[in-house]
Design a protein around this motif. Structure first.
Motif, PDB file in Angstrom:
ATOM      1  N   SER A 233     105.392  38.939  10.137  1.00 47.03           N
ATOM      2  CA  SER A 233     105.650  37.821   9.480  1.00 47.03           C
ATOM      3  C   SER A 233     105.209  37.996   7.692  1.00 47.03           C
ATOM      4  N   TYR A 234     103.864  38.044   8.023  1.00 48.68           N
ATOM      5  CA  TYR A 234     103.808  38.192   6.290  1.00 48.68           C
ATOM      6  C   TYR A 234     104.129  39.221   5.443  1.00 48.68           C
ATOM      7  N   ILE A 235     104.674  40.057   5.722  1.00 48.76           N
ATOM      8  CA  ILE A 235     105.797  41.733   4.935  1.00 48.76           C
ATOM      9  C   ILE A 235     106.647  40.632   5.070  1.00 48.76           C
ATOM     10  N   CYS A 236     107.324  40.369   6.015  1.00 48.64           N
ATOM     11  CA  CYS A 236     108.618  39.486   5.665  1.00 48.64           C
ATOM     12  C   CYS A 236     108.720  38.862   4.570  1.00 48.64           C
ATOM     13  N   PHE A 237     107.712  38.227   4.991  1.00 50.95           N
ATOM     14  CA  PHE A 237     107.373  36.302   4.100  1.00 50.95           C
ATOM     15  C   PHE A 237     107.327  37.227   2.013  1.00 50.95           C
ATOM     16  N   CYS A 238     106.068  37.917   1.946  1.00 49.93           N
ATOM     17  CA  CYS A 238     105.899  38.879   0.999  1.00 49.93           C
ATOM     18  C   CYS A 238     107.674  39.785   0.519  1.00 49.93           C
ATOM     19  N   LEU A 239     108.201  40.234   1.298  1.00 51.93           N
ATOM     20  CA  LEU A 239     109.589  41.055   0.880  1.00 51.93           C
ATOM     21  C   LEU A 239     110.580  39.804   0.385  1.00 51.93           C
ATOM     22  N   ARG A 240     110.068  39.257   1.669  1.00 56.59           N
ATOM     23  CA  ARG A 240     112.005  37.528   0.817  1.00 56.59           C
ATOM     24  C   ARG A 240     111.352  37.138  -0.371  1.00 56.59           C
ATOM     25  N   ASN A 241     109.886  37.170  -1.094  1.00 53.65           N
ATOM     26  CA  ASN A 241     109.744  36.542  -1.951  1.00 53.65           C
ATOM     27  C   ASN A 241     109.967  37.738  -2.796  1.00 53.65           C
ATOM     28  N   ARG A 242     110.016  38.728  -2.927  1.00 53.42           N
ATOM     29  CA  ARG A 242     110.014  39.460  -3.799  1.00 53.42           C
ATOM     30  C   ARG A 242     111.350  40.006  -3.690  1.00 53.42           C
ATOM     31  N   ARG A 243     112.046  39.759  -2.986  1.00 56.38           N
ATOM     32  CA  ARG A 243     113.718  39.346  -3.401  1.00 56.38           C
ATOM     33  C   ARG A 243     114.410  38.319  -4.274  1.00 56.38           C
ATOM     34  N   LEU A 244     113.298  37.070  -3.608  1.00 54.37           N
ATOM     35  CA  LEU A 244     113.931  35.855  -4.674  1.00 54.37           C
ATOM     36  C   LEU A 244     113.961  35.756  -5.597  1.00 54.37           C
ATOM     37  N   ALA A 245     112.763  36.668  -6.035  1.00 52.38           N
ATOM     38  CA  ALA A 245     112.082  36.849  -7.532  1.00 52.38           C
ATOM     39  C   ALA A 245     113.623  37.453  -8.540  1.00 52.38           C
ATOM     40  N   ALA A 246     113.195  38.769  -7.773  1.00 57.20           N
ATOM     41  CA  ALA A 246     114.382  39.437  -8.404  1.00 57.20           C
ATOM     42  C   ALA A 246     115.660  38.720  -8.772  1.00 57.20           C
ATOM     43  N   THR A 247     115.920  37.949  -7.803  1.00 54.49           N
ATOM     44  CA  THR A 247     117.574  37.855  -8.079  1.00 54.49           C
ATOM     45  C   THR A 247     117.497  36.560  -9.229  1.00 54.49           C
ATOM     46  N   ARG A 248     116.184  35.482  -9.328  1.00 53.81           N
ATOM     47  CA  ARG A 248     116.045  34.722 -10.413  1.00 53.81           C
ATOM     48  C   ARG A 248     115.520  35.443 -11.794  1.00 53.81           C
ATOM     49  N   ASN A 249     115.301  36.001 -11.406  1.00 56.03           N
ATOM     50  CA  ASN A 249     114.918  37.231 -12.475  1.00 56.03           C
ATOM     51  C   ASN A 249     114.979  38.828 -13.008  1.00 56.03           C
ATOM     52  N   PRO A 250     116.248  38.400 -12.937  1.00 55.95           N
ATOM     53  CA  PRO A 250     117.038  40.590 -12.751  1.00 55.95           C
ATOM     54  C   PRO A 250     116.395  41.250 -13.763  1.00 55.95           C
ATOM     55  N   ASN A 251     116.263  40.406 -15.404  1.00 56.46           N
ATOM     56  CA  ASN A 251     115.062  41.259 -16.586  1.00 56.46           C
ATOM     57  C   ASN A 251     114.400  41.581 -16.425  1.00 56.46           C
ATOM     58  N   GLN A 252     113.714  41.090 -15.149  1.00 54.60           N
ATOM     59  CA  GLN A 252     112.309  41.936 -15.551  1.00 54.60           C
ATOM     60  C   GLN A 252     111.628  42.532 -15.077  1.00 54.60           C
ATOM     61  N   HIS A 253     112.539  43.047 -13.811  1.00 55.28           N
ATOM     62  CA  HIS A 253     112.318  44.518 -13.203  1.00 55.28           C
ATOM     63  C   HIS A 253     112.822  45.108 -13.348  1.00 55.28           C
TER      64      HIS A 253
END
Length: 108
Positions: A83-103
């Protein structure tokens, strides 16, 4: 790695798993200490021929249930980790969609 559930669901599963781990560890310790509060939850017969026979059967049942609690706590720990891994992966995906230029920035 595909996530089975969303951010809120994985966070809820994580908290429930952590609560279950604590509860099962406390129950396992109580069974290990042969707590009389759990005597009625033991799978024992209604009648025994001697006190010694009852004590040996109760000791065996206490030990068996303690091991079951500990094993179940380990399984909940594995579920909490997933569950922790899924939570972290979802946070990363949401951050990547909000700030696509950072990655996609390259180091100069």
């Amino acid at each position: 790695m595909p996530c089975v559930c969303g951010k809120k669901c994985s966070l809820l599963c994580l908290f429930i798993s952590i609560w279950a781990i604590f509860q099962l560890l406390l129950m396992g310790m109580s069974y290990s200490m042969h707590s009389l509060a759990f005597l009625k939850s033991l799978p024992l017969k209604d009648h025994y021929n001697s006190l010694k026979e009852f004590r040996t059967e109760a000791d065996r049942a206490f030990g068996e249930l303690a091991i079951r609690c500990y094993v179940t706590a380990v399984l909940y720990a594995c579920f909490a980790f997933i569950s922790y891994i899924c939570f972290c992966l979802r946070n990363r995906r949401l951050a990547a969609t909000r700030n696509p230029n950072q990655h996609h920035k390259r180091k100069a």
